[in-house]
Design a protein around this motif. Structure first.
Motif, mmCIF file in Angstrom:
data_model
loop_
_atom_site.group_PDB
_atom_site.id
_atom_site.type_symbol
_atom_site.label_atom_id
_atom_site.label_comp_id
_atom_site.label_asym_id
_atom_site.label_seq_id
_atom_site.Cartn_x
_atom_site.Cartn_y
_atom_site.Cartn_z
ATOM 1 N N ARG A 5 -9.293 10.796 -4.515
ATOM 2 C CA ARG A 5 -9.994 10.317 -3.310
ATOM 3 C C ARG A 5 -9.072 9.497 -2.417
ATOM 4 O O ARG A 5 -9.061 9.648 -1.199
ATOM 5 C CB ARG A 5 -11.205 9.465 -3.707
ATOM 6 N N ALA A 6 -8.296 8.603 -3.023
ATOM 7 C CA ALA A 6 -7.412 7.734 -2.245
ATOM 8 C C ALA A 6 -6.347 8.542 -1.509
ATOM 9 O O ALA A 6 -6.059 8.278 -0.336
ATOM 10 C CB ALA A 6 -6.751 6.702 -3.155
ATOM 11 N N GLU A 38 -6.521 11.718 -0.650
ATOM 12 C CA GLU A 38 -7.175 12.515 0.394
ATOM 13 C C GLU A 38 -7.437 11.648 1.625
ATOM 14 O O GLU A 38 -7.203 12.067 2.756
ATOM 15 C CB GLU A 38 -8.475 13.117 -0.143
ATOM 16 N N THR A 39 -7.912 10.436 1.399
ATOM 17 C CA THR A 39 -8.153 9.505 2.509
ATOM 18 C C THR A 39 -6.839 9.187 3.223
ATOM 19 O O THR A 39 -6.784 9.163 4.459
ATOM 20 C CB THR A 39 -8.800 8.206 1.985
ATOM 21 N N TRP A 40 -5.783 8.967 2.463
ATOM 22 C CA TRP A 40 -4.467 8.662 3.032
ATOM 23 C C TRP A 40 -3.984 9.802 3.921
ATOM 24 O O TRP A 40 -3.481 9.588 5.013
ATOM 25 C CB TRP A 40 -3.478 8.384 1.903
ATOM 26 N N ARG A 41 -4.142 11.046 3.451
ATOM 27 C CA ARG A 41 -3.687 12.210 4.226
ATOM 28 C C ARG A 41 -4.412 12.341 5.558
ATOM 29 O O ARG A 41 -3.856 12.887 6.511
ATOM 30 C CB ARG A 41 -3.884 13.496 3.417
ATOM 31 N N HIS A 42 -5.631 11.849 5.630
ATOM 32 C CA HIS A 42 -6.407 11.974 6.864
ATOM 33 C C HIS A 42 -6.196 10.813 7.830
ATOM 34 O O HIS A 42 -6.737 10.828 8.931
ATOM 35 C CB HIS A 42 -7.896 12.146 6.539
ATOM 36 N N ARG A 43 -5.421 9.840 7.443
ATOM 37 C CA ARG A 43 -5.098 8.731 8.357
ATOM 38 C C ARG A 43 -4.080 9.237 9.381
ATOM 39 O O ARG A 43 -3.212 10.061 9.073
ATOM 40 C CB ARG A 43 -4.481 7.557 7.597
ATOM 41 N N ARG A 67 0.810 -1.214 0.000
ATOM 42 C CA ARG A 67 0.000 0.000 0.000
ATOM 43 C C ARG A 67 0.849 1.272 0.000
ATOM 44 O O ARG A 67 0.469 2.269 -0.601
ATOM 45 C CB ARG A 67 -0.972 -0.022 1.168
ATOM 46 N N ARG A 98 -0.220 5.431 9.076
ATOM 47 C CA ARG A 98 0.480 5.500 7.789
ATOM 48 C C ARG A 98 1.865 4.884 7.891
ATOM 49 O O ARG A 98 2.316 4.187 6.983
ATOM 50 C CB ARG A 98 0.563 6.942 7.312
#
Length: 103
Positions: A83-84, A86-91, A10, A96
């Motif tokens: 989208r992916a 943006e989702t990653w940045r909010h983890r 990932r 991460r």
């Protein structure tokens, strides 16, 4: 029976999406693992997923080399990547980091 993971690494996948969103090109010189690069960095695990799900599409590079394939984000792939990422940045940072270590 073990199932194959859709995204084997990932962290590498996120890095590939980020580079492709920045306009970089995935270059495929061989169907073997490590046969694809983005910005000179080998992509060992993510290329099959990018290709299989239509995230990238073949790009005709008039200045390219014979026998080498060039790929850019497809329109749907661009939406997915946005989208992916943006989702990653909010983890959370530790999550991460754990994903990068575990693959």
């Amino acid at each position: 029976m073990a199932t194959e993971r859709i995204i084997p690494d990932r962290g590498e996948f996120v890095d590939a999406l980020r580079a492709l969103r920045r306009g970089r090109v995935m270059v495929r010189v061989s169907p073997l693992a490590g046969g694809c690069v983005i910005d000179g960095r080998p992509i060992y695990h993510s290329a099959p997923t990018l290709l299989r799900y239509g995230i990238v599409q073949r790009w005709d590079n008039p200045d390219g080399f014979d026998g080498v394939e060039y790929y850019r984000l497809s329109p749907d792939g661009d939406v997915f990547a946005e989208r992916a990422l943006e989702t990653w940045r909010h983890r959370p940072l530790l999550e991460r980091l754990a994903v990068r270590i575990a693959g």
